[in-house]
Structures are given as structure tokens and as C-alpha cells.
Design a protein around this motif. Sequence first.
Motif, PDB file in Angstrom:
ATOM      1  N   UNK A 102       0.811  -1.164   0.046  1.00 15.42           N
ATOM      2  CA  UNK A 102      -0.118  -0.259  -0.104  1.00 15.42           C
ATOM      3  C   UNK A 102       0.747   1.272   0.028  1.00 15.42           C
ATOM      4  N   UNK A 103       0.338   2.266  -0.567  1.00 15.04           N
ATOM      5  CA  UNK A 103       0.910   3.648  -0.686  1.00 15.04           C
ATOM      6  C   UNK A 103       2.313   3.714  -1.090  1.00 15.04           C
ATOM      7  N   UNK A 104       3.426   3.162  -0.455  1.00 12.01           N
ATOM      8  CA  UNK A 104       4.581   3.313  -0.895  1.00 12.01           C
ATOM      9  C   UNK A 104       5.023   2.005  -1.205  1.00 12.01           C
ATOM     10  N   UNK A 105       5.190   1.630  -2.815  1.00 12.74           N
ATOM     11  CA  UNK A 105       5.564   0.377  -3.155  1.00 12.74           C
ATOM     12  C   UNK A 105       7.053   0.031  -3.020  1.00 12.74           C
ATOM     13  N   UNK A 106       7.463  -1.442  -3.528  1.00 13.94           N
ATOM     14  CA  UNK A 106       9.113  -1.417  -3.403  1.00 13.94           C
ATOM     15  C   UNK A 106       9.385  -1.052  -5.036  1.00 13.94           C
ATOM     16  N   UNK A 107       9.546   0.393  -4.987  1.00 12.21           N
ATOM     17  CA  UNK A 107      10.171   0.930  -5.984  1.00 12.21           C
ATOM     18  C   UNK A 107      10.969   2.406  -5.794  1.00 12.21           C
ATOM     19  N   UNK A 141       0.528   5.607   6.000  1.00 14.45           N
ATOM     20  CA  UNK A 141       1.559   4.754   5.223  1.00 14.45           C
ATOM     21  C   UNK A 141       2.152   3.585   6.450  1.00 14.45           C
ATOM     22  N   UNK A 142       2.468   4.126   7.713  1.00 17.74           N
ATOM     23  CA  UNK A 142       2.977   3.348   8.550  1.00 17.74           C
ATOM     24  C   UNK A 142       1.932   2.213   8.968  1.00 17.74           C
ATOM     25  N   UNK A 143       0.828   2.416   8.807  1.00 18.70           N
ATOM     26  CA  UNK A 143      -0.332   1.330   9.199  1.00 18.70           C
ATOM     27  C   UNK A 143      -0.197   0.477   8.083  1.00 18.70           C
ATOM     28  N   UNK A 144      -0.255   0.904   6.983  1.00 19.76           N
ATOM     29  CA  UNK A 144      -0.447   0.197   5.592  1.00 19.76           C
ATOM     30  C   UNK A 144       0.867  -0.540   5.599  1.00 19.76           C
ATOM     31  N   UNK A 145       1.820  -0.217   5.913  1.00 19.57           N
ATOM     32  CA  UNK A 145       3.204  -1.156   5.915  1.00 19.57           C
ATOM     33  C   UNK A 145       3.079  -2.149   7.075  1.00 19.57           C
ATOM     34  N   UNK A 146       2.710  -1.992   8.142  1.00 24.80           N
ATOM     35  CA  UNK A 146       2.595  -2.868   9.146  1.00 24.80           C
ATOM     36  C   UNK A 146       1.652  -4.241   8.696  1.00 24.80           C
ATOM     37  N   UNK A 147       0.490  -3.585   8.103  1.00 25.54           N
ATOM     38  CA  UNK A 147      -0.553  -4.541   7.534  1.00 25.54           C
ATOM     39  C   UNK A 147      -0.067  -5.513   6.435  1.00 25.54           C
ATOM     40  N   UNK A 148       0.912  -4.731   5.470  1.00 18.94           N
ATOM     41  CA  UNK A 148       1.273  -5.522   4.352  1.00 18.94           C
ATOM     42  C   UNK A 148       2.208  -6.561   4.975  1.00 18.94           C
ATOM     43  N   UNK A 149       3.122  -6.137   5.868  1.00 16.21           N
ATOM     44  CA  UNK A 149       3.966  -7.145   6.626  1.00 16.21           C
ATOM     45  C   UNK A 149       3.410  -8.429   7.387  1.00 16.21           C
ATOM     46  N   UNK A 150       2.208  -8.183   8.067  1.00 15.73           N
ATOM     47  CA  UNK A 150       1.528  -9.206   8.384  1.00 15.73           C
ATOM     48  C   UNK A 150       0.890 -10.181   7.490  1.00 15.73           C
ATOM     49  N   UNK A 151       0.463  -9.504   6.354  1.00 12.37           N
ATOM     50  CA  UNK A 151      -0.206 -10.333   5.038  1.00 12.37           C
ATOM     51  C   UNK A 151       0.710 -11.281   4.487  1.00 12.37           C
ATOM     52  N   UNK A 152       2.206 -10.675   4.144  1.00 12.76           N
ATOM     53  CA  UNK A 152       3.253 -11.527   3.795  1.00 12.76           C
ATOM     54  C   UNK A 152       3.371 -12.822   4.672  1.00 12.76           C
ATOM     55  N   UNK A 153       3.501 -12.201   5.833  1.00 12.44           N
ATOM     56  CA  UNK A 153       3.796 -13.344   7.033  1.00 12.44           C
ATOM     57  C   UNK A 153       2.648 -14.556   6.913  1.00 12.44           C
ATOM     58  N   UNK A 154       1.496 -13.881   6.894  1.00  7.99           N
ATOM     59  CA  UNK A 154       0.394 -15.074   6.793  1.00  7.99           C
ATOM     60  C   UNK A 154       0.557 -15.776   5.481  1.00  7.99           C
ATOM     61  N   UNK A 206      11.811  -8.435   3.993  1.00  8.04           N
ATOM     62  CA  UNK A 206      11.588  -7.102   3.282  1.00  8.04           C
ATOM     63  C   UNK A 206      10.450  -6.551   3.959  1.00  8.04           C
ATOM     64  N   UNK A 207       9.511  -7.382   4.104  1.00  9.04           N
ATOM     65  CA  UNK A 207       8.100  -6.626   4.456  1.00  9.04           C
ATOM     66  C   UNK A 207       8.188  -5.896   5.956  1.00  9.04           C
ATOM     67  N   UNK A 208       8.895  -6.827   6.569  1.00  5.90           N
ATOM     68  CA  UNK A 208       9.337  -6.320   8.035  1.00  5.90           C
ATOM     69  C   UNK A 208      10.097  -5.057   8.076  1.00  5.90           C
ATOM     70  N   UNK A 209      11.072  -5.013   7.379  1.00  4.30           N
ATOM     71  CA  UNK A 209      12.032  -4.014   7.227  1.00  4.30           C
ATOM     72  C   UNK A 209      11.234  -2.508   6.588  1.00  4.30           C
ATOM     73  N   UNK A 210      10.430  -2.789   5.615  1.00  2.00           N
ATOM     74  CA  UNK A 210       9.490  -1.911   5.078  1.00  2.00           C
ATOM     75  C   UNK A 210       8.746  -1.076   6.119  1.00  2.00           C
ATOM     76  N   UNK A 211       8.141  -1.918   7.167  1.00  2.00           N
ATOM     77  CA  UNK A 211       7.235  -1.517   7.991  1.00  2.00           C
ATOM     78  C   UNK A 211       8.068  -0.833   9.144  1.00  2.00           C
ATOM     79  N   UNK A 212       9.135  -1.142   9.451  1.00  2.00           N
ATOM     80  CA  UNK A 212       9.969  -0.654  10.698  1.00  2.00           C
ATOM     81  C   UNK A 212      10.455   0.562  10.084  1.00  2.00           C
ATOM     82  N   UNK A 213      10.831   0.807   8.643  1.00  2.00           N
ATOM     83  CA  UNK A 213      11.292   1.887   8.065  1.00  2.00           C
ATOM     84  C   UNK A 213      10.295   3.061   8.053  1.00  2.00           C
ATOM     85  N   UNK A 214       9.118   2.615   7.670  1.00  2.00           N
ATOM     86  CA  UNK A 214       7.977   3.772   7.499  1.00  2.00           C
ATOM     87  C   UNK A 214       7.599   4.025   8.928  1.00  2.00           C
ATOM     88  N   UNK A 215       7.695   3.304   9.922  1.00  2.00           N
ATOM     89  CA  UNK A 215       7.451   3.801  11.175  1.00  2.00           C
ATOM     90  C   UNK A 215       8.725   4.618  11.648  1.00  2.00           C
TER      91      UNK A 215
END
Length: 253
Positions: A102-107, A141-154, A206-215
Motif C-alpha cells: 500500500x501507498x509506498x511500493x517497492x520501487x 503509510x505506517x499502518x499500511x506497511x504494518x498490515x502489508x508485513x502481516x499479510x506477507x507473513x500470513x 523485506x516486508x518487516x523492514x519496510x514496516x519498520x522503516x516507515x514507522x
Amino acid sequence: MKLRHSRAARFAAALLTAPVALAPMLATPAHAIIVFDPSNYAQNVLTAARSLQQITNQITSLQNEAQMLINQARNLTSLPYSALQQLQQSVQKTQQLLSQAQNIAYDVQKIDQMFQQKYGNVSMSATDQQLVTDARSRWQNTVGGLQDAMRVQAGVVGNIDTNRAQMSALVGQSQGATGALQATQAGNQLLALQAQQLADLTAVVAANGRAQALQSAEQAAAAEQGREQRRRFLTPGVGYQPGNARMFPNSGN
């Protein structure tokens, strides 16, 4: 006189009958006489044994060559099982989850652009409403990053059952391989399974790192925005304006 005559007659008769007695012996051919030669017999037996041994060696050599061809055929037999499709599906599932960020993709370009707009230095000319809007956008963006990380984990956890089944099947195929090629192919598919698991692990990191970086970026931007808002509050004529306050406006005093 009669005795001498008698002896002479017998001698003459013996001479006459001698050729007749010797005639059968002289008439028998020489090759009809059977003579046993032990030395020659032993040599013939030895020659026959050597010939038999050579034939036995040739038969053994042919059997070895036939077994070698059978082994080569087994070694060239392909493995009748492939886990490639299931592994590719697992990788595609993880990639799809990453692409739904969401919002900020891996680009890289989009990340740079977004950070310049939302996470850079706070503009001194921005309105208070703009500051509030930017802060809310960063929070989303932070909340979306955390949600994305949890979705990847699932998604990665969901691949565990599939990976377990594939690993069990591949190990069984490897143990039951009939030749070198089948064993090698089973081993290669096990390596592919490990590569897929490493890809899942990389995606989670990568997903966890993105979420932590956004936070962390949100916290840094919030601190910068807080300094700007405090500056505005303390600036005369811009922030807080002191005034006279009356507790009892209807009082006569």
C-alpha cells in the motif's frame, strides 16, 4: 630213413602253411591298430579345458556388459515426479503479496518521490491544515506497511504446509530412485524447494523492514513537524496571542 623223411615232410608242410597263417596279419592295415598315448590324451584334455575357460570368460564378459547397459539405462531414466509447478505457485503467491504493498511500493523512484513530499523537511510556508494532512498521510503509510508485513507473513505461513508435502514427496522419490539421474533430479528439486523457502524468508524480512522503516520515518517527520509547530507557536504575531481575560464580565469592578 623213414624218420628223416618224416621230419622233412613236416618241415616242408610247415613252410607251406606259414604264409597262410601270416596272411591275416599281413593283410590288416596299420591305421586300424589302436594305440593309447597318455601324454597326448592329457594335452588334449588341457586344451579342451582352456577352450572351455575362454568360452566361460566370454559369457561372463557379455553378462557384465549387459548389466552395464542395464545400469546405464537406469541412470538415464528421468524422475517421474516434478514439484516445479507447486514451487512456482508458492513463489508467485508471495510475489503477489509484495506487489500489493500500500501507498509506498517497492520501487526506488516512488520511494524517493514520496519521501521528498511527505518525509522531508517541513515547509515553513505550509499551512497548519497541510501539516495535519501530511501527518495523517504518514500515519496511514505506517499502518499500511504494518498490515502489508502481516499479510506477507500470513502468506509465507500458508506455504509451510505445501512445502512440507513437497519435501516429503521429494525425499521419498530420492530414496526410491532407480538411477543416478533420478537421484540427481530429486536432489535438484529439493534445492529448488530450499530456494523457494529462502525467497519466502527474504519476502518476510523485506516486508518487516519496510514496516519498520516507515514507522521510523514517521517518527522522524513527526519530530520535525513538532519543531515547526512549536516555532510557529512561539513566534510573536503568528502563534499564541495573549489577551485580557475576565472571570466575571458582569461584575461592577
